[in-house]
Design a protein around this motif. Structure first.
Motif, PDB file in Angstrom:
ATOM      1  N   MET A   1       7.886  36.070   4.260  1.00 54.34           N
ATOM      2  CA  MET A   1       9.156  36.480   3.648  1.00 54.34           C
ATOM      3  C   MET A   1       8.999  36.473   2.128  1.00 54.34           C
ATOM      4  O   MET A   1       8.558  35.480   1.561  1.00 54.34           O
ATOM      5  CB  MET A   1      10.268  35.502   4.069  1.00 54.34           C
ATOM      6  N   ASP A   5      14.042  38.328  -0.111  1.00 54.53           N
ATOM      7  CA  ASP A   5      14.577  38.120   1.235  1.00 54.53           C
ATOM      8  C   ASP A   5      14.923  36.650   1.465  1.00 54.53           C
ATOM      9  O   ASP A   5      15.954  36.323   2.045  1.00 54.53           O
ATOM     10  CB  ASP A   5      13.573  38.581   2.287  1.00 54.53           C
ATOM     11  N   ARG A   6      14.037  35.776   0.988  1.00 48.69           N
ATOM     12  CA  ARG A   6      14.307  34.347   1.172  1.00 48.69           C
ATOM     13  C   ARG A   6      15.523  33.918   0.366  1.00 48.69           C
ATOM     14  O   ARG A   6      16.343  33.108   0.809  1.00 48.69           O
ATOM     15  CB  ARG A   6      13.083  33.507   0.794  1.00 48.69           C
ATOM     16  N   LEU A   9      18.661  35.066   2.170  1.00 49.62           N
ATOM     17  CA  LEU A   9      18.940  34.228   3.325  1.00 49.62           C
ATOM     18  C   LEU A   9      19.439  32.849   2.894  1.00 49.62           C
ATOM     19  O   LEU A   9      20.388  32.309   3.469  1.00 49.62           O
ATOM     20  CB  LEU A   9      17.679  34.082   4.182  1.00 49.62           C
ATOM     21  N   PHE A  10      18.822  32.301   1.827  1.00 53.69           N
ATOM     22  CA  PHE A  10      19.266  31.004   1.312  1.00 53.69           C
ATOM     23  C   PHE A  10      20.724  31.065   0.865  1.00 53.69           C
ATOM     24  O   PHE A  10      21.533  30.186   1.189  1.00 53.69           O
ATOM     25  CB  PHE A  10      18.379  30.570   0.140  1.00 53.69           C
ATOM     26  N   LYS A  12      23.109  33.135   1.781  1.00 54.27           N
ATOM     27  CA  LYS A  12      24.015  33.282   2.922  1.00 54.27           C
ATOM     28  C   LYS A  12      24.169  31.950   3.670  1.00 54.27           C
ATOM     29  O   LYS A  12      25.290  31.553   4.028  1.00 54.27           O
ATOM     30  CB  LYS A  12      23.492  34.361   3.874  1.00 54.27           C
ATOM     31  N   ARG A  13      23.057  31.271   3.896  1.00 56.57           N
ATOM     32  CA  ARG A  13      23.137  30.004   4.650  1.00 56.57           C
ATOM     33  C   ARG A  13      23.828  28.919   3.831  1.00 56.57           C
ATOM     34  O   ARG A  13      24.544  28.081   4.392  1.00 56.57           O
ATOM     35  CB  ARG A  13      21.741  29.575   5.083  1.00 56.57           C
ATOM     36  N   ASP A  68      14.816  22.972   5.432  1.00 60.31           N
ATOM     37  CA  ASP A  68      14.034  24.045   6.058  1.00 60.31           C
ATOM     38  C   ASP A  68      14.943  25.174   6.536  1.00 60.31           C
ATOM     39  O   ASP A  68      14.606  26.355   6.414  1.00 60.31           O
ATOM     40  CB  ASP A  68      13.228  23.502   7.238  1.00 60.31           C
ATOM     41  N   TRP A  69      16.104  24.800   7.090  1.00 57.86           N
ATOM     42  CA  TRP A  69      17.027  25.837   7.565  1.00 57.86           C
ATOM     43  C   TRP A  69      17.576  26.649   6.397  1.00 57.86           C
ATOM     44  O   TRP A  69      17.674  27.883   6.479  1.00 57.86           O
ATOM     45  CB  TRP A  69      18.168  25.185   8.348  1.00 57.86           C
ATOM     46  N   GLY A  72      15.166  29.211   5.453  1.00 62.09           N
ATOM     47  CA  GLY A  72      14.753  30.174   6.465  1.00 62.09           C
ATOM     48  C   GLY A  72      13.487  29.818   7.199  1.00 62.09           C
ATOM     49  O   GLY A  72      12.861  30.678   7.833  1.00 62.09           O
ATOM     50  N   THR A  74      13.379  27.586   9.662  1.00 59.39           N
ATOM     51  CA  THR A  74      13.745  27.242  11.024  1.00 59.39           C
ATOM     52  C   THR A  74      15.101  27.851  11.331  1.00 59.39           C
ATOM     53  O   THR A  74      15.880  28.155  10.413  1.00 59.39           O
ATOM     54  CB  THR A  74      13.804  25.707  11.231  1.00 59.39           C
ATOM     55  N   HIS A  75      15.382  28.038  12.617  1.00 56.80           N
ATOM     56  CA  HIS A  75      16.682  28.569  13.017  1.00 56.80           C
ATOM     57  C   HIS A  75      17.644  27.445  13.404  1.00 56.80           C
ATOM     58  O   HIS A  75      18.784  27.715  13.783  1.00 56.80           O
ATOM     59  CB  HIS A  75      16.520  29.527  14.199  1.00 56.80           C
TER      60      HIS A  75
END
Length: 278
Positions: A1, A5-6, A9-10, A12-13, A68-69, A72, A74-75
């Motif tokens: 990634m 992209d990371r 994702l970070f 958003k999470r 980690d989640w 990105g 881990t799910h």
């Protein structure tokens, strides 16, 4: 990634975790000991940004998720300790099938196949007289519950909600038929009624109920129940060891399937085999 992209994702999470925890930007900045503008920068979507290690760890701790989640990797949003605790747990175990925890697991498995290796004859296939003999020490306190639980399990089985497979050592049935070892003190009439009931039930309920007998000289199993694809429970005496992690459940499912493949008496033939012992 890649970094963009990371970073997306970070962001958003992080937003999702803040919303779930009810933590505002100001509150997160205060609890992680940074300026509010620092949190604001992380949540902007114009340029890729990632936090330093200290801020990442503090934010994950405040929000109750894993670093980690957030990144990105881990799910699973839970912390590693929470994942381990959820994947394996110890629950107090009663000696009898009226155990509320055991009944709850059966209800949870509705719609799935249940695979079971009992410690003795399966409780759900015992006559009332057999239950009275085996659980005499619980007679005043729990026997009515054991009888009711056995009937509930039979009703559940006949309803067609779930299929039920049982793997049992052949010597267990033979010891019962000859009134030896664990069964040496049982009354002959109770024993004969139980054998007829076991054979009749296995015949009438096939293929929804399938009982396989294996040779313990070649294969072995501790008492274990696999409740569908999400839960497997090993009985170790005063407690159940429960596994919910997918790979562990899959391994114990494979173990049960191995017992079935190695069975010396197939479920189609088990009723005839029991009658031959009579």
């Amino acid at each position: 990634m890649d970094k963009r992209d990371r970073s997306d994702l970070f962001r958003k999470r992080l937003e999702d975790a803040m919303a779930k925890a009810g933590v505002s930007r100001s509150a997160l900045a205060r609890m992680t000991h940074v300026d509010r503008s620092t949190i604001g920068q992380l949540l902007k979507d114009d340029l890729p940004r990632l936090p330093n290690g200290q801020l990442l760890a503090d934010a994950a701790s405040v929000l109750g998720v894993s670093a980690d989640w957030l990144l990105g990797l881990t799910h699973r949003p839970e912390t590693p300790g929470d994942i381990v605790a959820a994947a394996m747990s110890l629950s107090p175990a009663e000696r009898i099938s009226a155990d509320e925890q055991l009944l709850e697991w059966h209800r949870e498995a509705a719609g799935y196949k249940v695979r079971h290796v009992p410690a003795t004859l399966p409780d759900m296939l015992k006559t009332q007289a057999m239950l009275q003999w085996e659980y005499a020490a619980f007679r005043e306190r729990r026997l009515p519950q054991a009888v009711s639980a056995m009937q509930d399990q039979m009703d559940w089985l006949t309803s067609g909600v779930s299929d039920y497979e049982i793997a049992l050592p052949q010597h267990e049935i033979e010891a019962f038929a000859t009134a030896s070892a664990y069964y040496s003190q049982i009354d002959d009439q109770i024993r004969l009624e139980q054998l007829h009931f076991l054979a009749d039930t296995c015949e009438a309920m096939f293929p929804r109920l399938r009982l396989f007998l294996f040779d313990a000289h070649h294969v072995f199993s501790s008492p274990v129940t696999v409740f569908g694809p999400h839960l497997a429970v090993v009985y170790v005496g005063q407690c159940y060891l429960a596994f919910r992690e997918a790979e562990r459940v899959k391994s114990l499912t494979g173990h049960f399937d191995w017992l079935v493949r190695e069975a010396v008496v197939d479920a189609r033939d088990v009723a005839s085999f029991i009658r031959s012992l009579i």
